[in-house]
Enzyme design. Structure first.
Site, PDB file in Angstrom:
ATOM      1  N   CYS A  68     -13.283  -6.380 -27.385  1.00  0.00           N
ATOM      2  CA  CYS A  68     -14.035  -5.171 -27.025  1.00  0.00           C
ATOM      3  C   CYS A  68     -13.172  -3.955 -27.363  1.00  0.00           C
ATOM      4  O   CYS A  68     -11.978  -4.103 -27.632  1.00  0.00           O
ATOM      5  CB  CYS A  68     -14.426  -5.183 -25.547  1.00  0.00           C
ATOM      6  SG  CYS A  68     -13.052  -4.994 -24.394  1.00  0.00           S
ATOM      7  N   PRO A  69     -13.738  -2.753 -27.357  1.00  0.00           N
ATOM      8  CA  PRO A  69     -12.966  -1.576 -27.782  1.00  0.00           C
ATOM      9  C   PRO A  69     -11.673  -1.340 -27.007  1.00  0.00           C
ATOM     10  O   PRO A  69     -10.654  -0.990 -27.595  1.00  0.00           O
ATOM     11  CB  PRO A  69     -13.951  -0.421 -27.582  1.00  0.00           C
ATOM     12  CG  PRO A  69     -15.288  -1.050 -27.779  1.00  0.00           C
ATOM     13  CD  PRO A  69     -15.152  -2.424 -27.176  1.00  0.00           C
TER      14      PRO A  69
END
Length: 562
Positions: free
Chosen positions: A110-111
């Protein structure tokens, strides 16, 4: 029922002993008695793959099982063995093979590389083990790759699942059947995604010059496109923001203007944070946006474009434009410009970086720089001169967005807005964003305390964990409650987040780091004013938590309604 265990020697003495001990402990619970004598056994369980023809087992019930399931869920394995065992008759010359068990490997990312990465990995592991599959999940988190998948495991895998919101290197999975999805779907709809993975996976082939996967209809479920590329750039930029922001905050410990005195520690801290880390933020953002689009050939042109955005005053807006410009130019050059075989090796390391850097640089200097710099200057001036009313409205919007989908697209838009403004030394929106994002899990933890009788025992235990996650600024801690009762949880959280965001802006709170929750308080000067910021978080948490405690229906009523 007396049961004989036949364990393949290839498993090794230690593993065989462990499995036998686990099954022995579980046998009594399933009305089985283990024996070593083949003549008195009624059931024979074979572990390890192959059963050689053995006339001594003729007429007995035989079950050939999977050793991983026996080790992880011994009771379930023995129950399954009793139910599925079949009467055995030794063939003239044959073997009985173990049932084929799917072997899957997965990658999650995920970011921010914190919450969704690991929660999605856990969800995939649990669902796969529930089905009796062999599974290994590699997490591409903020500290790098964890639980790395080896080349041997890739070779033996039947399926690769990639649950990622950013671009990740997948070159080692070339030639394997692959299914791509997002961390959100992998976390919230795990069973559905694993079913789809079996039905819709396609063979993955990286492009010639990189590990990037060509887009196809079956591979767009992970959220490809500009949004994904932007999040990839933001994820690589975040360490710069954190390190730079906290170094600047530490310089303020010696006085707000202490850094102006040359040679002092405050001056050096400001040079490290503001002069170095913050100076690299926009180039890294632009470079990795281009990297996400075109892989390595896009990295250098993207970073150069980002540097030019900084030097022309176009800031993060110019950096985003430079990243997309360099990335798509590099990809177009790679895909559509054909060269003789003798020169093809030079394309990714010489021709593309040189040509794309020149074109991107010229466009940034002559076309993009000046107008975008004026836009950024106007935005910065507006944000810095906002009256209290406008600031409160902006804070309420950002706080509410952070609570809308718990780490989903709306949440990420607000988060990216706050983090990118840090490069322009605008810290108030980031404070509202982080405060608002802390509200949902904190509110659910509060609700389980205030209205304990309305929650099950597992939900009350989950409330304690959610509270800790909230303190760490991990909004995903509220997902189990939102998934179970979305029509009540989400409105309550959005209202609480809006209250917190509005109060944060009203008190003029500033935040120097984009993550860490209340633990950022350990760094002097990272959050100011501390008391006003804490009040904003507590007020929003109280609004959301107490409102949900009132609206929550007891579990018995939910069951009857269903």
């Amino acid at each position: 029922m007396k049961t004989l265990l036949i364990i393949d020697k290839s498993l090794g003495l230690a593993r065989s002993h462990l499995v036998k001990k686990l099954l022995g402990a579980a046998a009594a619970k399933t009305d089985l008695t283990l024996t070593d004598k083949i003549d008195e056994s009624e059931l024979a369980i074979v572990l390890g793959g192959v059963l050689s023809a053995d006339s001594a087992l003729n007429g007995k019930k035989v079950y050939v099982g999977y050793v991983e399931l026996a080790a992880s869920q011994p009771e379930q394995f023995l129950t399954q063995a009793k139910a599925k065992a079949e009467q055995y008759q030794a063939p003239a010359a044959a073997t009985v093979s173990a049932p084929s068990v799917p072997r899957i490997v997965a990658v999650t990312a995920c970011p921010t590389g914190v919450a969704h990465t690991f929660m999605a990995a856990e969800a995939i592991e649990q669902e796969a083990k529930k089905r009796g599959w062999w599974v290994k999940v590699e997490t591409r988190g903020s500290v790098g790759a964890g639980n790395s998948i080896t080349s041997e495991e890739v070779e033996q895998a039947d399926l690769v699942i990639v649950a990622a919101d950013i671009e990740v290197d997948l070159s080692k999975f070339a030639g394997k059947k692959m299914y791509r999805t997002s961390t959100g779907l992998a976390l919230k709809k795990t069973a559905q995604e694993l079913d789809k993975a079996q039905a819709e996976a396609t063979v993955y082939q990286p492009t010639a010059q990189s590990g990037a996967q060509p887009a196809s209809a079956g591979q767009k479920k992970g959220g490809t496109g500009p949004y994904r590329h932007l999040l990839t750039g933001v994820s690589y930029m975040l360490p710069m923001v954190v390190a730079g922001g906290l170094c600047i905050a530490l310089s303020f410990v010696f006085g707000i203007e202490a850094f102006k005195q040359e040679g002092t520690l405050a001056a050096h801290l400001m040079k490290i944070g503001g002069g170095s880390a913050f100076a690299l933020m926009v180039p890294v953002l632009a470079g990795y946006i281009a990297f996400s689009i075109a892989d390595r050939p896009g990295l250098a042109p993207g970073m150069v474009g980002g540097m030019l955005a900084v030097s022309t005053g176009a800031g993060f807006l110019g950096g985003i434009i430079a990243g997309f410009l360099a990335g798509y130019l590099a990809k177009a050059l790679s895909d559509y410009v054909k060269l003789p075989q003798s020169m093809s090796a030079l394309k990714p390391i010489l021709i593309i970086p040189l040509v794309v850097t020149l074109i991107t640089g010229i466009i940034m200097i002559y076309v993009v720089g000046t107008p975008v710099a004026k836009i950024l200057t106007g935005l910065t001036s507006w944000l810095q001169s906002m009256g209290t009313a406008n600031a409160v409205i902006l804070g309420a919007i950002l706080g509410g967005m952070m609570c809308t989908d718990m780490g989903g697209p709306v949440n990420k838009v607000a988060y990216v807005f706050g983090t990118t403004l840090l490069s322009s030394q605008i810290y108030a929106p980031m404070a509202a964003v982080m405060a608002g994002g802390m509200v949902p899990p904190l509110a659910m933890g509060l609700a389980t305390l205030v209205a304990a009788k309305k929650f099950s025992a597992s939900e009350r235990e989950g409330g304690k964990a959610a509270f800790v996650l909230g303190l760490c600024f991990i909004s995903e801690g509220a997902i189990p409650y939102a998934a179970r009762d979305p029509m009540r949880v989400l409105p309550c959280c959005i209202l609480g987040g809006a209250v917190t965001g509005a109060l944060s802006m009203a008190v003029g709170a500033h935040l120097m780091a984009p993550h860490g929750g209340l633990f950022v308080l350990l760094i002097p000067g990272a959050i100011a004013p501390v008391l006003g910021y804490l009040f904003a978080i507590m007020a929003g948490t109280a609004v959301a938590g107490l409102l949900y405690a009132v609206l929550k229906r007891p579990d018995e009523q939910l069951v009857k309604a269903a």
